[in-house]
Structures are given as structure tokens and as C-alpha cells.
Motif scaffolding. Sequence first.
Motif, mmCIF file in Angstrom:
data_model
loop_
_atom_site.group_PDB
_atom_site.id
_atom_site.type_symbol
_atom_site.label_atom_id
_atom_site.label_comp_id
_atom_site.label_asym_id
_atom_site.label_seq_id
_atom_site.Cartn_x
_atom_site.Cartn_y
_atom_site.Cartn_z
ATOM 1 N N ILE A 1 42.099 20.439 24.887
ATOM 2 C CA ILE A 1 41.527 21.597 23.692
ATOM 3 C C ILE A 1 41.213 22.550 24.474
ATOM 4 O O ILE A 1 41.023 23.654 24.316
ATOM 5 N N PHE A 2 40.421 21.800 26.260
ATOM 6 C CA PHE A 2 39.588 22.796 27.583
ATOM 7 C C PHE A 2 41.264 23.749 27.881
ATOM 8 O O PHE A 2 40.988 25.069 27.766
ATOM 9 N N ALA A 3 42.214 23.276 28.204
ATOM 10 C CA ALA A 3 43.672 24.174 28.440
ATOM 11 C C ALA A 3 43.710 25.395 27.331
ATOM 12 O O ALA A 3 44.368 26.288 27.300
ATOM 13 N N MET A 4 44.259 24.869 25.901
ATOM 14 C CA MET A 4 43.790 25.780 25.338
ATOM 15 C C MET A 4 43.606 26.749 24.941
ATOM 16 O O MET A 4 43.546 27.950 24.461
ATOM 17 N N VAL A 5 41.445 26.749 24.862
ATOM 18 C CA VAL A 5 41.230 27.722 25.018
ATOM 19 C C VAL A 5 41.147 28.656 26.108
ATOM 20 O O VAL A 5 40.494 29.633 26.066
ATOM 21 N N ALA A 6 41.489 28.386 27.282
ATOM 22 C CA ALA A 6 41.478 28.849 28.386
ATOM 23 C C ALA A 6 42.659 29.971 28.049
ATOM 24 O O ALA A 6 42.563 31.050 28.902
ATOM 25 N N LYS A 7 43.731 29.058 28.259
ATOM 26 C CA LYS A 7 44.751 30.278 27.813
ATOM 27 C C LYS A 7 44.612 31.353 26.720
ATOM 28 O O LYS A 7 44.644 32.669 27.007
ATOM 29 N N LYS A 8 43.987 31.052 25.273
ATOM 30 C CA LYS A 8 43.614 31.929 24.358
ATOM 31 C C LYS A 8 42.567 33.047 24.734
ATOM 32 O O LYS A 8 42.851 33.928 25.130
#
Length: 345
Positions: free
Chosen positions: A267-274
Motif C-alpha cells: 500500500i505504501f508503494a502504491m500511494v507513493a507512486k500515485k
Amino acid sequence: LGKARALDALAQSEYFGAMPVPLDVYREQVKRQSVKNMQITRSQLEGAMGHLVLPNELIGNLGPAVSAGRSILMYGPPGNGKSSISNGIRDALGDKIYVPRAIEYASQVITVYDPIVHSAAEDDTQDPNALRRITRFDSRYVKCERPTVITGGELTLNMLDLVYNPTARTYQAPLQLKSTGGIFIVDDLGRQAEPPQSLVNRWIVPLEENKDILALQSGEKFEVPFDTLVIFSTNFHPNEIFDQAALRRIFYKIKIDGPNQKNFLKIFAMVAKKRKVPLDEGTLIHLLKHKYPTINNVFANYQPIFLIDQMIAICEFEGIPNQMSPDLIDRAWANMFVQDEKIIK
């Protein structure tokens, strides 16, 4: 004489609009487009929740509950996506139904269609070469997406009753009637002024018998269809706010826990990418080794969004590119939790 008759009619009701649908006719329409006729597949549910990182077994628990059209209680720690899951269930329904502009019982008009609740579907019957619009369904109805009513801490018992307009001499349908054929979401159950037990007691007859009982100003009571997927969402354990009789009437109880470390990092990686914030391995190691042990490694789905948005705000204020670092994580973390402080006199 004509004026006298007009005034007599206005004295009974000043409703102006499409002819109200008789209640008996409306009952038949509700049966034809019942939410209990919906068959949700795993792919539909996963597609509607593709933006969420969920345990595999959770979809397997939610799917049968939604397909059955029975009441659902989602409970667990705050900030783990219970509201987002409820919205995903709504998106999975996907089809359209016909909502009456108004219904009629005992010469009383009850308005049902509400632009705030009901999303009118685009007219797909328009022929671009035609000079006039052709309506292919009863214009007393509005073709809509399956409705979704979302309430939270503001919900009170009187919001589930008919609302009389003394000026127009008509009634406004209560929330659960507006949600017929769709979903009624009671979010943050336990935060309302009314005790949770009282709210659920109001739903006992509808949940068991698929019908609700409403009352006119005169005191006369009558039955209306109750065809709604009711979703209760709470941060409390069910045994703390309900007795066993109430729990028995809620057909599915699904616990929504926080993510494990693997899903948290995903989730952390998805949010950071977004948010277009580059990932930094040292920052993540610092977060996992020095911050989460202070809260017994309890992860929650809201935390990545909170931490990353906090770091972005700091970067914007300092005039530096969006980035993450142990120092930024420390500053963001300080805003996520309030530490107990001893008062020194």
C-alpha cells in the motif's frame, strides 16, 4: 365551480409532477428489480475493489454476502478501509433500475426520487437522427444507477420516518425507502446520538420480513417493500454494542483487520507512486525498525496515505522536491499519534 374544485384539490395536496405510482404497482416493480436478484461474481467484486489491497480471504467472505442481498456487519480497528469496501460493493452492482418520482397510498403522495441520492442514467434511447426524443419506459420512473445511501454519526431514528411537508401537503420518503433496490450504508455505527441497539431494533422487522412499516400524519400505518442491502460498519466489537438477539438478525459478520507488513509495504508503494514521491529504502527501514515497534507493529490501511501526504506538505513548505527521509518520517509520525503527556504541577 371550476375554481372551487381546484382549490379543493390543492387543499388536499399541492404536489405537481408526474403521476404518482400506486403502492401496489410499486411493490411489483421492486420485485422485478430486487437487489436480491443480483449475482455478483468474484471478478466483478475484485474489479470494483482493484484499487484496494485486501487479504484474499476477504473477497471470498464478502462475495456470498453481497450476492445474498442480506445484511452485513463489518467491524474492526479504525482506518482499515471499511468505508472504502462499502463503496466498492456499491460499484460492483453496476446495473440500473427504475425509481419512481413519487408513490401514492390512501390519496397521499410520497416523493421518492431524490437527485442527491439517485444518479439518473444517461438516456441511451436517443436516436441522433430523430427530431424528437423517444421514451421507451414509463416516464413516471427515472432510470438510475442502483442507489446508495450513506449515513454516519448524523443518523437519528426520525430520519427513518416519513417527513411531512405541511406547505405542499406531501411526504418525503425516508432514507431506507430511497435506497430501495440498492445499498444503505450505516457508517461509524456507535458514533450516533442514538444507541446502536436502538438503531438495529428499528431494523428488525425490515431485515427479517423484507417490509417496512411507515406512518402517516393521521397515525395510519402501512407497509412498504424493504429491498435494500444494509451494511453496518463499526470500530467497536459487536458484542460491545449489540445483544445476541440483534446480532442474530444481522446475517453476515465480517472482521476487517489491518494489513500485515507485506501488504502495508505494498500500500505504501502504491500511494507513493500515485503521489509521485520516490521510495527510499533507508526511510522504510527506519519506519519499520524504529517507529512501528513503539505501537506494537500494528499497521492500518490509512497510515501510508497519512504519512506520505504529511511528507509532501513538509516538502512544499520547505521548497524542496517531494521526497522521503527518516527525518521527514519522524515529523510526519508526530502528527499521526498523540503521545500521552504527564501533567506536572
